[in-house]
Each structure stands twice: as C-alpha cells, then as structure tokens.
Design an enzyme around this catalytic site. Structure first.
Site, mmCIF file in Angstrom:
data_model
loop_
_atom_site.group_PDB
_atom_site.id
_atom_site.type_symbol
_atom_site.label_atom_id
_atom_site.label_comp_id
_atom_site.label_asym_id
_atom_site.label_seq_id
_atom_site.Cartn_x
_atom_site.Cartn_y
_atom_site.Cartn_z
ATOM 1 N N SER A 84 43.124 40.435 38.742
ATOM 2 C CA SER A 84 42.471 41.706 39.040
ATOM 3 C C SER A 84 43.510 42.822 38.998
ATOM 4 C CB SER A 84 41.822 41.644 40.422
ATOM 5 O OG SER A 84 41.530 42.932 40.909
ATOM 6 N N SER A 85 43.059 44.023 38.718
ATOM 7 C CA SER A 85 43.973 45.171 38.690
ATOM 8 C C SER A 85 44.542 45.482 40.068
ATOM 9 C CB SER A 85 43.263 46.403 38.133
ATOM 10 O OG SER A 85 42.120 46.724 38.899
ATOM 11 N N CYS A 86 43.980 44.883 41.117
ATOM 12 C CA CYS A 86 44.495 45.143 42.470
ATOM 13 C C CYS A 86 45.845 44.476 42.713
ATOM 14 C CB CYS A 86 43.492 44.709 43.529
ATOM 15 S SG CYS A 86 43.359 42.930 43.727
ATOM 16 N N TYR A 138 44.093 39.270 48.975
ATOM 17 C CA TYR A 138 43.556 38.820 47.689
ATOM 18 C C TYR A 138 44.579 39.062 46.575
ATOM 19 C CZ TYR A 138 40.537 38.798 43.524
ATOM 20 O OH TYR A 138 39.987 38.540 42.291
ATOM 21 N N LYS A 178 46.548 36.390 43.947
ATOM 22 C CA LYS A 178 46.499 36.511 42.487
ATOM 23 C C LYS A 178 47.898 36.667 41.886
ATOM 24 C CE LYS A 178 42.161 36.020 41.643
ATOM 25 N NZ LYS A 178 41.704 34.904 40.769
ATOM 26 N N HIS A 236 31.229 45.015 44.998
ATOM 27 C CA HIS A 236 32.145 46.031 44.506
ATOM 28 C C HIS A 236 31.409 47.339 44.244
ATOM 29 C CE1 HIS A 236 34.666 42.416 43.625
ATOM 30 N NE2 HIS A 236 35.596 43.236 44.069
#
Length: 317
Positions: free
Chosen positions: A109-111, A138, A142, A181
C-alpha cells in the site's frame, strides 16, 4: 512468463484486489487457478500454510490476502493489523521458499511511505521518515513484507516482486460504515443521500488532503503484467500519477452519481485528516511499459452499480 498450464495461487481471492485478479486471469485464459476458503486455510497458521503450498505446488502466487480497513479501524485496532498482516505474508513468502516456489507478487500500500514524503513519492522514499500515525502498524507490517521479499531475492535468487498500489476501489469493495476506505465510504454516503432524499453529506476531516485513486481492474492488470515482466527492482509503485483533494472528489462523485440534486458538504473537522498528500511517482512502472487504463467516471459508475446490487445490500445493511 505464466503459461496457460501453470498453477496459480491467488491468496485473498474473495477480497477487492484478489477477486479482480481472478477475473483478469480467467479473461486471459488461465484455467489452473488455485483458491482456498479462509475457513479451510487460515493464512496466519504457519504449519497449515506450509503444508498447503507443498501439496499444491503452484508456480505463481499473487499475495493479495491482508487485513485491511479504513482510518478508524487502522487507528483503533493496531494490534490486529500488525499481527495478522505479519503472519499472513511471512507464512506465504517463507512457505513459498520452502516449497521451491520462486514467483510471487506481494501487494502492499502507498501508506508504507513517510507521512511527509516529497511528492510525488518515489520508491526510494521508503524508510526515510516518520509514518502516518493512524495506520503505522499496518504500514510497518507491509514494509517488513517488502524487506523480506528483497532479502529472499538477494539470498535465494527468488523472483518476488512488491507492487505498491495507491488508494484502490471497485467492485467487491468493503462498504462497512466504519471499516472502509475513502471511496467506498463516499459511495455509501451518496447512496444514502439519494435513497433518503437528504440534502447534506458528512465527510471526515476538513477536505484538504489530496489523494490519488485507481480502479481495481487496473491493479489486477498490473499484477499480471509484472508477474510476466522481467525487472531488476523489487518494489514498484502502481497508480495513476494524478491526485485531487478530498473536497474535489466529493464534488465530482456527487456530480456523476446524483447530478440533479443540490447537496451541502459538511466537513467534520473533529475527525482525522490522515496523510496530507499521497501521490505516487509512477515513472518506474511506465518505464517497464505499464500504465493505468480505466477512465475515472466509468470506474465510479461501475463501483456504484456494484454497491447497489442486491448481494451487497445484504452485506452492508
């Protein structure tokens, strides 16, 4: 390259991205697709995962299984998010190595990138700053998955690739009132406004954060494309390279879905904004010949149609 006769395991096949990968694989004529119900195989159970992979021996794995959720759940259930995601990805990645399976697409994920990354965010920005506090658990899980794939590639010469999608939406999304989301939450709220003839819509935050969004079928396309592509990097951003403010998205979605209705947008500034901006630099993906294809309006209409279908009404209400 994936051959039509190769066995392909899609982990998380019932989720947003996993189900899109299944649709795309079938459309391309791949028939030997392996899936397994969560009740039959808990991916957090190391022993069972190892046995499953050794028994079934897929040649390719799409690791789309993960515990995911919106800002509320990420902020309030950090323990579950870090534990379950670490266990799922570790078991599948190491289990693949144990079973001599060398081809994995690991979805992140971009997070994973720092909260105040220079925009647009390049892949090299990983681990260069502090994460967004609401979803750091999270993100850390990742990041561990990416580093695990990098380490196995270096030590064992595996072909594990990590794709980092921007905010993804589309059919089979999670529309839960609290655990969703931005895009599915907005679609749910617009449906409620339309059905109940409301004149107001409430949005978390002040509307200023900028977000990049992408249709899930484009993510699925990228997964298959890069599984079939020889690349030298482990980590690749997947996005559109275009972003807008939350406020602009709300206005655009309203215009597309209920164009004839006047709706007042109420921003709840007591709720968190999240990261100020998340725009991915997608030059690397473009260098390898991949670019998103789906028009935003078309994607919104398809997702709204999915939400309003009977099967989803039963799930969300």
């Amino acid at each position: 390259m994936i051959k039509k006769s190769d066995k392909i395991f899609v982990a998380g096949h019932k989720g947003l991205v996993g189900s899109a990968i299944i649709r795309k694989l079938k459309a391309k004529g791949y028939l030997k697709i392996i899936t397994v119900n969560k009740k039959k195989l808990d991916l957090t159970d190391q022993k069972k995962v190892f046995l499953f992979l050794k028994k079934n021996k897929p040649k390719f794995i799409f690791l789309a299984a993960a515990k995911v959720g919106g800002i509320y759940y990420n902020k309030n259930y950090k323990a579950e998010f870090i534990y379950e995601n670490l266990m799922i990805q570790t078991n599948v990645i190491h289990g693949a190595r144990q079973a001599n399976i060398n081809n994995i697409i690991f979805l992140g994920s971009s997070c994973i990138y720092p909260k105040f990354s220079k925009q647009p965010i390049k892949e090299k920005s990983i681990l260069t700053g502090k994460l967004e506090e609401t979803n750091d658990a999270y993100a850390i899980a990742k990041i561990a998955g990416i580093k695990m794939c990098e380490s196995y590639n270096m030590q064992y010469k595996t072909n594990f690739k990590c794709l980092m999608p921007t905010n993804t939406f589309g059919p089979n999304d999670n529309y839960h009132k609290l655990n969703s989301h931005f895009v599915p939450s907005l679609i749910r709220k617009i449906y409620d406004v339309k059905q109940n003839n409301k004149t107001k819509i409430n949005i978390w935050g002040d509307g200023t954060p900028r977000r990049e969004i992408i249709y899930v079928d484009d993510i699925a396309d990228a997964c298959i494309y890069f599984m079939n592509k020889k690349i030298s990097e482990t980590l690749i951003n997947i996005g559109t390279g275009i972003d807008f403010s939350i406020k602009d998205y709300v206005k655009f979605f309203l215009k597309i879905l209920i164009p004839s209705k006047k709706v007042n947008i109420i921003f709840d500034k007591s709720k968190p904004n999240g990261t100020p901006r998340k725009l991915l630099d997608v030059k690397l993906a473009k260098k390898y010949g991949w670019k998103y294809k789906t028009n935003l309006k078309k994607a919104i209409l398809a997702t709204y149609k999915d939400y309003t279908s009977e099967k989803n009404k039963k799930i969300i209400y």
